[in-house]
Design a protein around this motif. Sequence first.
Motif, PDB file in Angstrom:
ATOM      1  N   VAL A  35      -0.923  -9.291   9.796  1.00 30.50           N
ATOM      2  CA  VAL A  35      -1.387 -10.135   8.602  1.00 30.50           C
ATOM      3  C   VAL A  35      -0.288 -10.873   7.708  1.00 30.50           C
ATOM      4  O   VAL A  35      -0.341 -11.486   7.068  1.00 30.50           O
ATOM      5  N   ALA A  36       0.832  -9.915   7.869  1.00 28.20           N
ATOM      6  CA  ALA A  36       1.976 -10.375   7.068  1.00 28.20           C
ATOM      7  C   ALA A  36       2.818 -11.534   7.564  1.00 28.20           C
ATOM      8  O   ALA A  36       3.075 -12.001   8.614  1.00 28.20           O
ATOM      9  N   ASN A  37       3.314 -12.058   6.432  1.00 22.26           N
ATOM     10  CA  ASN A  37       4.216 -13.430   6.624  1.00 22.26           C
ATOM     11  C   ASN A  37       5.772 -12.904   6.340  1.00 22.26           C
ATOM     12  O   ASN A  37       6.529 -13.609   6.875  1.00 22.26           O
ATOM     13  N   PHE A  38       5.801 -11.727   5.812  1.00 22.20           N
ATOM     14  CA  PHE A  38       7.245 -10.989   5.726  1.00 22.20           C
ATOM     15  C   PHE A  38       7.007  -9.635   5.684  1.00 22.20           C
ATOM     16  O   PHE A  38       6.126  -9.020   5.221  1.00 22.20           O
ATOM     17  N   THR A  39       7.955  -8.980   6.284  1.00 23.49           N
ATOM     18  CA  THR A  39       8.123  -7.379   6.328  1.00 23.49           C
ATOM     19  C   THR A  39       9.281  -7.026   6.058  1.00 23.49           C
ATOM     20  O   THR A  39      10.318  -7.628   6.362  1.00 23.49           O
ATOM     21  N   LEU A  40       9.040  -5.880   5.240  1.00 25.57           N
ATOM     22  CA  LEU A  40      10.378  -5.242   4.551  1.00 25.57           C
ATOM     23  C   LEU A  40      10.254  -3.750   4.883  1.00 25.57           C
ATOM     24  O   LEU A  40       9.031  -3.038   4.680  1.00 25.57           O
ATOM     25  N   ASN A  41      11.209  -3.060   5.281  1.00 24.53           N
ATOM     26  CA  ASN A  41      11.207  -1.821   5.709  1.00 24.53           C
ATOM     27  C   ASN A  41      11.566  -1.145   4.469  1.00 24.53           C
ATOM     28  O   ASN A  41      12.661  -1.484   3.932  1.00 24.53           O
ATOM     29  N   VAL A  42      10.905  -0.219   3.624  1.00 21.56           N
ATOM     30  CA  VAL A  42      11.238   0.380   2.452  1.00 21.56           C
ATOM     31  C   VAL A  42      12.342   1.069   2.372  1.00 21.56           C
ATOM     32  O   VAL A  42      13.326   1.473   1.533  1.00 21.56           O
ATOM     33  N   GLY A  43      12.473   1.821   3.634  1.00 22.92           N
ATOM     34  CA  GLY A  43      13.628   3.002   3.846  1.00 22.92           C
ATOM     35  C   GLY A  43      14.127   3.783   2.358  1.00 22.92           C
ATOM     36  O   GLY A  43      13.084   4.196   1.759  1.00 22.92           O
ATOM     37  N   ASP A  44      15.192   3.451   2.145  1.00 15.33           N
ATOM     38  CA  ASP A  44      15.652   4.191   0.763  1.00 15.33           C
ATOM     39  C   ASP A  44      15.886   3.236  -0.411  1.00 15.33           C
ATOM     40  O   ASP A  44      16.463   3.570  -1.177  1.00 15.33           O
ATOM     41  N   LYS A  45      15.208   2.177  -0.027  1.00 14.36           N
ATOM     42  CA  LYS A  45      15.477   0.914  -1.082  1.00 14.36           C
ATOM     43  C   LYS A  45      14.688   1.224  -2.533  1.00 14.36           C
ATOM     44  O   LYS A  45      13.566   1.634  -2.047  1.00 14.36           O
ATOM     45  N   SER A  46      15.237   0.720  -3.675  1.00 14.82           N
ATOM     46  CA  SER A  46      14.223   1.135  -4.810  1.00 14.82           C
ATOM     47  C   SER A  46      13.267  -0.246  -4.813  1.00 14.82           C
ATOM     48  O   SER A  46      13.600  -1.128  -4.203  1.00 14.82           O
ATOM     49  N   PRO A  47      12.438   0.143  -5.572  1.00 13.91           N
ATOM     50  CA  PRO A  47      11.463  -1.161  -5.837  1.00 13.91           C
ATOM     51  C   PRO A  47      11.801  -2.433  -6.417  1.00 13.91           C
ATOM     52  O   PRO A  47      11.461  -3.506  -5.954  1.00 13.91           O
ATOM     53  N   GLU A  48      12.977  -2.378  -7.327  1.00 16.83           N
ATOM     54  CA  GLU A  48      13.665  -3.501  -7.792  1.00 16.83           C
ATOM     55  C   GLU A  48      14.372  -3.981  -6.406  1.00 16.83           C
ATOM     56  O   GLU A  48      14.360  -5.393  -6.663  1.00 16.83           O
ATOM     57  N   GLN A  49      14.886  -3.282  -5.511  1.00 14.88           N
ATOM     58  CA  GLN A  49      15.592  -3.930  -4.408  1.00 14.88           C
ATOM     59  C   GLN A  49      14.680  -4.670  -3.680  1.00 14.88           C
ATOM     60  O   GLN A  49      14.912  -5.777  -3.118  1.00 14.88           O
ATOM     61  N   LEU A  50      13.482  -4.067  -3.438  1.00 13.86           N
ATOM     62  CA  LEU A  50      12.452  -4.514  -2.572  1.00 13.86           C
ATOM     63  C   LEU A  50      11.775  -6.059  -3.288  1.00 13.86           C
ATOM     64  O   LEU A  50      11.736  -6.986  -2.489  1.00 13.86           O
ATOM     65  N   ALA A  51      11.654  -5.648  -4.520  1.00 14.97           N
ATOM     66  CA  ALA A  51      11.074  -7.135  -5.079  1.00 14.97           C
ATOM     67  C   ALA A  51      12.190  -8.029  -5.227  1.00 14.97           C
ATOM     68  O   ALA A  51      11.799  -9.202  -5.083  1.00 14.97           O
ATOM     69  N   GLU A  52      13.467  -8.058  -5.275  1.00 15.24           N
ATOM     70  CA  GLU A  52      14.581  -8.976  -5.104  1.00 15.24           C
ATOM     71  C   GLU A  52      14.510  -9.569  -3.506  1.00 15.24           C
ATOM     72  O   GLU A  52      14.599 -10.916  -3.522  1.00 15.24           O
ATOM     73  N   GLU A  53      14.448  -8.704  -2.760  1.00 17.47           N
ATOM     74  CA  GLU A  53      14.144  -9.214  -1.488  1.00 17.47           C
ATOM     75  C   GLU A  53      13.033 -10.306  -1.313  1.00 17.47           C
ATOM     76  O   GLU A  53      13.043 -11.309  -0.613  1.00 17.47           O
ATOM     77  N   ILE A  54      11.936  -9.984  -1.844  1.00 16.91           N
ATOM     78  CA  ILE A  54      10.536 -10.744  -1.689  1.00 16.91           C
ATOM     79  C   ILE A  54      10.867 -11.959  -2.523  1.00 16.91           C
ATOM     80  O   ILE A  54      10.640 -12.985  -2.081  1.00 16.91           O
ATOM     81  N   LEU A  55      11.472 -11.980  -3.703  1.00 20.51           N
ATOM     82  CA  LEU A  55      11.767 -13.130  -4.455  1.00 20.51           C
ATOM     83  C   LEU A  55      12.842 -14.004  -3.446  1.00 20.51           C
ATOM     84  O   LEU A  55      12.562 -15.237  -3.473  1.00 20.51           O
ATOM     85  N   ASN A  56      13.696 -13.344  -2.988  1.00 22.32           N
ATOM     86  CA  ASN A  56      14.677 -14.340  -2.213  1.00 22.32           C
ATOM     87  C   ASN A  56      13.920 -15.032  -1.161  1.00 22.32           C
ATOM     88  O   ASN A  56      14.045 -16.256  -0.729  1.00 22.32           O
ATOM     89  N   TRP A  57      12.949 -14.092  -0.386  1.00 24.05           N
ATOM     90  CA  TRP A  57      12.273 -15.017   0.721  1.00 24.05           C
ATOM     91  C   TRP A  57      11.580 -16.004   0.226  1.00 24.05           C
ATOM     92  O   TRP A  57      11.443 -16.975   0.854  1.00 24.05           O
ATOM     93  N   GLN A  58      10.730 -15.622  -0.940  1.00 21.58           N
ATOM     94  CA  GLN A  58       9.995 -16.757  -1.467  1.00 21.58           C
ATOM     95  C   GLN A  58      10.870 -18.163  -1.841  1.00 21.58           C
ATOM     96  O   GLN A  58      10.266 -19.123  -1.554  1.00 21.58           O
ATOM     97  N   ALA A  59      11.995 -17.856  -2.391  1.00 22.54           N
ATOM     98  CA  ALA A  59      12.644 -18.875  -2.809  1.00 22.54           C
ATOM     99  C   ALA A  59      12.978 -19.654  -1.557  1.00 22.54           C
ATOM    100  O   ALA A  59      13.359 -21.015  -1.596  1.00 22.54           O
ATOM    101  N   LEU A  60      13.520 -18.803  -0.657  1.00 30.04           N
ATOM    102  CA  LEU A  60      14.001 -19.668   0.756  1.00 30.04           C
ATOM    103  C   LEU A  60      12.874 -20.329   1.432  1.00 30.04           C
ATOM    104  O   LEU A  60      13.102 -21.635   1.755  1.00 30.04           O
TER     105      LEU A  60
END
Length: 162
Positions: free
Chosen positions: A129-154
């Motif tokens: 179902v995913a359009n975008f997959t992010l591995n959470v690893g040791d990333k902070s919620p803010e880092q993950l949110a930034e990656e999502i926003l960058n993906w949406q902008a792209l």
Amino acid sequence: MGSGKTTVAKALTADYIDLDCLIEQEMKMSISDYFTQNGEARFRELESKLLMQYVFDDVVIATGGGIVESKQNRRQLQEVQNVVYLSGDLMTLVERMKEDKNNVRPLANQGFDVLKARYEKRKPWYEEVANFTLNVGDKSPEQLAEEILNWQALKKRKINNL
């Protein structure tokens, strides 16, 4: 479970919908209590009903980990163009659940083998179902949110350039 869906949703916007919170409001009891009194199947019915109510709104939705259990839910999510899968290896997710004292997860208390079976069962559905997959690893919620926003902008730039 344990990937940080709600925390990342909060980092994305203050106007997000947390399906688990909506369910608790609708049931007027905790999810854990509802599971005990009514079982998982009844819980999943209510979860699906609420997903259908909001899935096509222009809003960030933090779903529960079992949202993909339903084929109908998976079909609905596939129609949405911004489904993000916060993935992680099982041991990382288990550790995060142990550390999270704010959320009681009824299915997490059934032992490692049950968690592993659910993880392995659900993983292909999340990927489906995913359009975008992010591995959470040791990333902070803010880092993950930034990656999502960058993906949406792209994604927006690509659409505008067509």
